[in-house]
Design a protein around this motif. Structure first.
Motif, PDB file in Angstrom:
ATOM      1  N   ARG A 127      49.435  66.037  18.902  1.00  0.00           N
ATOM      2  CA  ARG A 127      48.623  65.109  18.107  1.00  0.00           C
ATOM      3  C   ARG A 127      47.435  64.587  18.898  1.00  0.00           C
ATOM      4  NH1 ARG A 127      54.231  62.928  16.278  1.00  0.00           N
ATOM      5  NH2 ARG A 127      54.530  64.109  14.328  1.00  0.00           N
ATOM      6  N   ARG A 128      47.600  64.439  20.218  1.00  0.00           N
ATOM      7  CA  ARG A 128      46.447  64.007  21.021  1.00  0.00           C
ATOM      8  C   ARG A 128      45.405  65.118  21.144  1.00  0.00           C
ATOM      9  NH1 ARG A 128      50.625  61.458  23.970  1.00  0.00           N
ATOM     10  NH2 ARG A 128      50.809  63.263  25.370  1.00  0.00           N
ATOM     11  N   ARG A 129      45.862  66.355  21.156  1.00  0.00           N
ATOM     12  CA  ARG A 129      44.936  67.479  21.326  1.00  0.00           C
ATOM     13  C   ARG A 129      44.213  67.852  20.038  1.00  0.00           C
ATOM     14  NH1 ARG A 129      45.372  72.797  20.238  1.00  0.00           N
ATOM     15  NH2 ARG A 129      47.575  72.582  19.654  1.00  0.00           N
ATOM     16  N   THR A 130      44.911  67.755  18.907  1.00  0.00           N
ATOM     17  CA  THR A 130      44.341  68.248  17.646  1.00  0.00           C
ATOM     18  C   THR A 130      43.979  67.085  16.730  1.00  0.00           C
ATOM     19  OG1 THR A 130      46.577  68.432  16.725  1.00  0.00           O
ATOM     20  CG2 THR A 130      45.636  70.400  17.750  1.00  0.00           C
ATOM     21  N   PRO A 131      42.719  66.869  16.468  1.00  0.00           N
ATOM     22  CA  PRO A 131      42.320  65.823  15.519  1.00  0.00           C
ATOM     23  C   PRO A 131      42.590  66.251  14.079  1.00  0.00           C
ATOM     24  CG  PRO A 131      40.398  67.047  16.236  1.00  0.00           C
ATOM     25  CD  PRO A 131      41.562  67.598  17.017  1.00  0.00           C
ATOM     26  N   ILE A 132      42.491  65.294  13.182  1.00  0.00           N
ATOM     27  CA  ILE A 132      42.611  65.604  11.757  1.00  0.00           C
ATOM     28  C   ILE A 132      41.384  66.406  11.332  1.00  0.00           C
ATOM     29  CG2 ILE A 132      42.737  64.639   9.435  1.00  0.00           C
ATOM     30  CD1 ILE A 132      45.264  64.252  11.050  1.00  0.00           C
ATOM     31  N   ARG A 133      41.629  67.555  10.723  1.00  0.00           N
ATOM     32  CA  ARG A 133      40.514  68.432  10.332  1.00  0.00           C
ATOM     33  C   ARG A 133      39.841  67.941   9.057  1.00  0.00           C
ATOM     34  NH1 ARG A 133      43.366  74.174  10.245  1.00  0.00           N
ATOM     35  NH2 ARG A 133      45.102  72.900   9.528  1.00  0.00           N
ATOM     36  N   THR A 151      53.129  59.938   9.102  1.00  0.00           N
ATOM     37  CA  THR A 151      52.880  60.791  10.268  1.00  0.00           C
ATOM     38  C   THR A 151      53.044  62.271   9.947  1.00  0.00           C
ATOM     39  OG1 THR A 151      53.613  59.021  11.749  1.00  0.00           O
ATOM     40  CG2 THR A 151      53.547  61.256  12.646  1.00  0.00           C
ATOM     41  N   ALA A 152      54.189  62.632   9.354  1.00  0.00           N
ATOM     42  CA  ALA A 152      54.440  64.039   9.050  1.00  0.00           C
ATOM     43  C   ALA A 152      53.449  64.572   8.022  1.00  0.00           C
ATOM     44  CB  ALA A 152      55.877  64.216   8.548  1.00  0.00           C
ATOM     45  N   THR A 153      53.043  63.729   7.082  1.00  0.00           N
ATOM     46  CA  THR A 153      52.084  64.172   6.070  1.00  0.00           C
ATOM     47  C   THR A 153      50.728  64.451   6.693  1.00  0.00           C
ATOM     48  OG1 THR A 153      53.238  62.829   4.413  1.00  0.00           O
ATOM     49  CG2 THR A 153      51.024  63.581   3.862  1.00  0.00           C
ATOM     50  N   LEU A 154      50.286  63.584   7.583  1.00  0.00           N
ATOM     51  CA  LEU A 154      48.992  63.787   8.239  1.00  0.00           C
ATOM     52  C   LEU A 154      49.014  64.994   9.168  1.00  0.00           C
ATOM     53  CD1 LEU A 154      48.003  60.096   9.106  1.00  0.00           C
ATOM     54  CD2 LEU A 154      47.126  61.533   7.247  1.00  0.00           C
ATOM     55  N   ASP A 155      50.194  65.348   9.674  1.00  0.00           N
ATOM     56  CA  ASP A 155      50.282  66.522  10.556  1.00  0.00           C
ATOM     57  C   ASP A 155      49.869  67.806   9.847  1.00  0.00           C
ATOM     58  OD1 ASP A 155      51.061  65.017  12.693  1.00  0.00           O
ATOM     59  OD2 ASP A 155      53.199  65.449  12.510  1.00  0.00           O
ATOM     60  N   PRO A 181      40.452  59.825   5.454  1.00  0.00           N
ATOM     61  CA  PRO A 181      40.609  58.554   6.190  1.00  0.00           C
ATOM     62  C   PRO A 181      41.972  58.443   6.863  1.00  0.00           C
ATOM     63  CG  PRO A 181      40.906  58.178   3.856  1.00  0.00           C
ATOM     64  CD  PRO A 181      40.507  59.621   3.991  1.00  0.00           C
ATOM     65  N   ALA A 182      42.224  59.322   7.822  1.00  0.00           N
ATOM     66  CA  ALA A 182      43.540  59.364   8.462  1.00  0.00           C
ATOM     67  C   ALA A 182      43.812  58.118   9.299  1.00  0.00           C
ATOM     68  CB  ALA A 182      43.648  60.611   9.333  1.00  0.00           C
ATOM     69  N   LEU A 183      42.767  57.534   9.909  1.00  0.00           N
ATOM     70  CA  LEU A 183      42.974  56.377  10.774  1.00  0.00           C
ATOM     71  C   LEU A 183      43.545  55.186  10.001  1.00  0.00           C
ATOM     72  CD1 LEU A 183      39.756  56.495  13.009  1.00  0.00           C
ATOM     73  CD2 LEU A 183      42.090  57.182  13.598  1.00  0.00           C
ATOM     74  N   ASP A 184      43.206  55.085   8.721  1.00  0.00           N
ATOM     75  CA  ASP A 184      43.724  53.977   7.918  1.00  0.00           C
ATOM     76  C   ASP A 184      45.209  54.121   7.626  1.00  0.00           C
ATOM     77  OD1 ASP A 184      41.130  53.146   7.906  1.00  0.00           O
ATOM     78  OD2 ASP A 184      40.679  53.807   5.864  1.00  0.00           O
ATOM     79  N   LEU A 185      45.740  55.340   7.771  1.00  0.00           N
ATOM     80  CA  LEU A 185      47.152  55.594   7.453  1.00  0.00           C
ATOM     81  C   LEU A 185      47.977  55.925   8.690  1.00  0.00           C
ATOM     82  CD1 LEU A 185      46.525  57.898   4.356  1.00  0.00           C
ATOM     83  CD2 LEU A 185      47.129  55.474   4.290  1.00  0.00           C
ATOM     84  N   ALA A 186      47.299  56.145   9.833  1.00  0.00           N
ATOM     85  CA  ALA A 186      48.002  56.600  11.034  1.00  0.00           C
ATOM     86  C   ALA A 186      49.015  55.585  11.544  1.00  0.00           C
ATOM     87  CB  ALA A 186      46.987  56.927  12.130  1.00  0.00           C
ATOM     88  N   SER A 187      48.789  54.304  11.269  1.00  0.00           N
ATOM     89  CA  SER A 187      49.702  53.281  11.770  1.00  0.00           C
ATOM     90  C   SER A 187      51.003  53.209  10.975  1.00  0.00           C
ATOM     91  CB  SER A 187      49.011  51.910  11.738  1.00  0.00           C
ATOM     92  OG  SER A 187      48.615  51.586  10.416  1.00  0.00           O
TER      93      SER A 187
END
Length: 486
Positions: free
Chosen positions: A228-234, A208-212, A197-203
């Motif tokens: 970040r725009r090119r590569t979605p969370i896998r 940010t660095a952890t989700l990367d 659930p990356a969208l819940d934490l993206a804000s």
């Protein structure tokens, strides 16, 4: 990048199996082991391709390539018979080619010599190679056995499974205000995949660095915003996929996301204000049970945590209105049965509803139950603390001996180097070489003095590091296992 061009410097030290399965030798070394090293850049474990191709060029119109072709055929035969390029035969070939050279007037003799060498020396080579191979296999088998025992011990000690790790991370995400980890449909049924659930934490900027770490690799020259725009969370998985790939990320205890999510538990224990202290779940057992969970923590110098473990006390729950005295803890068999029932119940949490009346009765009984079982918790924690202190003392002595042996070995090697320097006459060194030798000598002398001090200080420091300064036992949770039948 589709094509990588490299000199012979790339034959070792880099791993390319993740990106390449085709290798072309523009030129070939005369030493077969160097050829094996080159091929080993892509012909390695975790190579996702089922087949790799290692190619080289043979020019029929060039006389030297006749020798090269014989050499390659010989290496192929050695590999088929022995499993790798035989070291004994390899040394003989290198010596022969180096000694005789590649003279045009003797290429045919060299070609025949290589053929004869591979035949005449075959049996001795096989015997020598098999002797070395048997010795290596024995060492490898012993090492594998040691590693298997360590892995099994770690599994029993930690008790971690992919399901438990996923449940723990999902709970931590829920406490952080995010959705749980959900399984996604996949053609590969043997390797379940999940969405994070990356969208819940993206804000949250601190995430940010952890989700990367869940994205594909960043390209050279690409800005972080573009990346970040090119590569979605896998997607994520909790089991070893067996290959290196870009499709899913394996989450394990050392992954940054996992360490971040579990940090709230390991750093704060189970006493944080937003963690429930009591839990009620339905179990397949017909007997109502209660589990008091305590935390034993042992601290050393500067409040360093030397040891920590969860201490369970299990008992059959009896209504306070009819109970006589304290609850009686189970013995070893009853405790194990209760903990097994707890593990199963937690994996099925949310599937069965507990009546409100039962919840109110247990909530009213919680304080009494904690006080009833707390005395047994403190007694068991005291015994466990004694065992833990013994293990810490044993570990301190082992590290102390290891440090002494390391320093003594280092002192012996440096002293030998100093004696060699003192006995060696000054050869025809240039000024730079002489200054370097003198600098090395001064450094060795200084290091010998430091080692003498470390032999006195380091063992004492290690013992002090494992000295216990405080022990603490806290109840951290109460769990009720209520029969599904009522």
């Amino acid at each position: 990048m589709r094509i990588l061009i490299a000199t012979d410097a790339a034959r070792e030290g880099i791993n390319l199996q993740r990106h390449c399965f085709d290798l072309f030798h523009f030129d070939l070394p005369w030493n077969p082991s160097r050829l094996d090293q080159r091929n080993g850049r892509i012909d390695r474990k975790l190579q996702p391709a089922e087949e790799v191709f290692c190619r080289y060029f043979i020019f029929r119109q060039r006389a030297e390539d006749r020798v090269l072709e014989v050499l390659m055929n010989k290496v192929k035969r050695i590999r088929e018979e022995l499993g790798s390029a035989a070291k004994v035969l390899e040394n003989r070939l290198s010596t022969k080619i180096t000694r005789e050279g590649m003279r045009y007037d003797s290429l045919e003799q060299l070609e025949l010599g290589i053929r004869d060498l591979s035949v005449d020396a075959k049996q001795k080579t096989i015997d020598d190679e098999l002797g070395e191979a048997r010795s290596r296999q024995v060492d490898l088998r012993n090492e594998v056995e040691i590693l298997r025992n360590r892995l099994e011990f770690s599994r029993r000690r930690i008790g971690l499974t992919p399901v438990k790790l996923r449940q723990a991370l999902s709970m931590s995400l829920k406490l952080a205000g995010a959705a749980r980890i959900k399984e996604v449909a996949s053609n590969d049924k043997s390797l379940p995949r999940y969405s994070f659930p990356a969208l819940d934490l993206a804000s949250r900027p601190d995430w940010t660095a952890t989700l990367d770490t869940l994205r594909a690799h960043k390209r050279r020259g690409e800005t972080f915003g573009e990346w970040r725009r090119r590569t979605p969370i896998r997607e994520i998985t909790f089991e070893d996929p067996g290959i290196l790939g870009e499709n899913a990320v394996q989450l394990h205890l050392e992954h940054r996301v996992v360490k971040r999510l579990l940090g709230r538990f390991t750093s704060q224990g189970m006493i944080h204000f937003d963690l429930s202290k009591a839990c009620l779940t339905a179990a397949s057992d017909a007997i109502p049970r209660v589990v008091l969970l305590g935390r034993l923590a042992i601290y050393g110098p500067s409040a360093a945590r030397l040891h920590e473990e969860i201490v369970p006390i299990t008992a059959r729950w009896i209504d306070p209105n009819v109970r006589q005295g304290r609850l009686k803890p189970y013995g070893e068999w009853g405790e194990q049965a209760t903990l097994n029932s707890l593990q199963q119940a937690l994996s099925e949490a949310g599937h069965y509803r507990i009546p409100d009346l039962v919840q109110r009765r247990l909530e009213a009984s919680a304080k009494i139950d904690i006080e009833s079982l707390r005395l047994y918790l403190e007694r068991r924690a005291k015994d466990l603390a004694h065992d833990a202190k013994s293990r810490l003392s044993k570990r301190a002595n082992e590290e102390k001996r290891s440090m002494i042996n390391l320093l003594q070995s280092q002192r012996k090697r440096i002293a030998a180097a100093v004696r060699e320097y003192d006995d060696l006459p000054m050869l025809d060194f240039n000024d730079g070489e002489r200054r370097q030798r003198e600098s090395d000598h001064r450094t060795w002398r200084r290091r010998l003095l430091e080692i003498e001090q470390e032999l006195d200080n380091e063992p004492r420091r290690i013992i002090e590091t494992y000295t216990v300064h405080a022990t603490r036992v806290d109840p951290i949770g109460l769990v009720y296992l209520w029969p599904r039948t009522g």
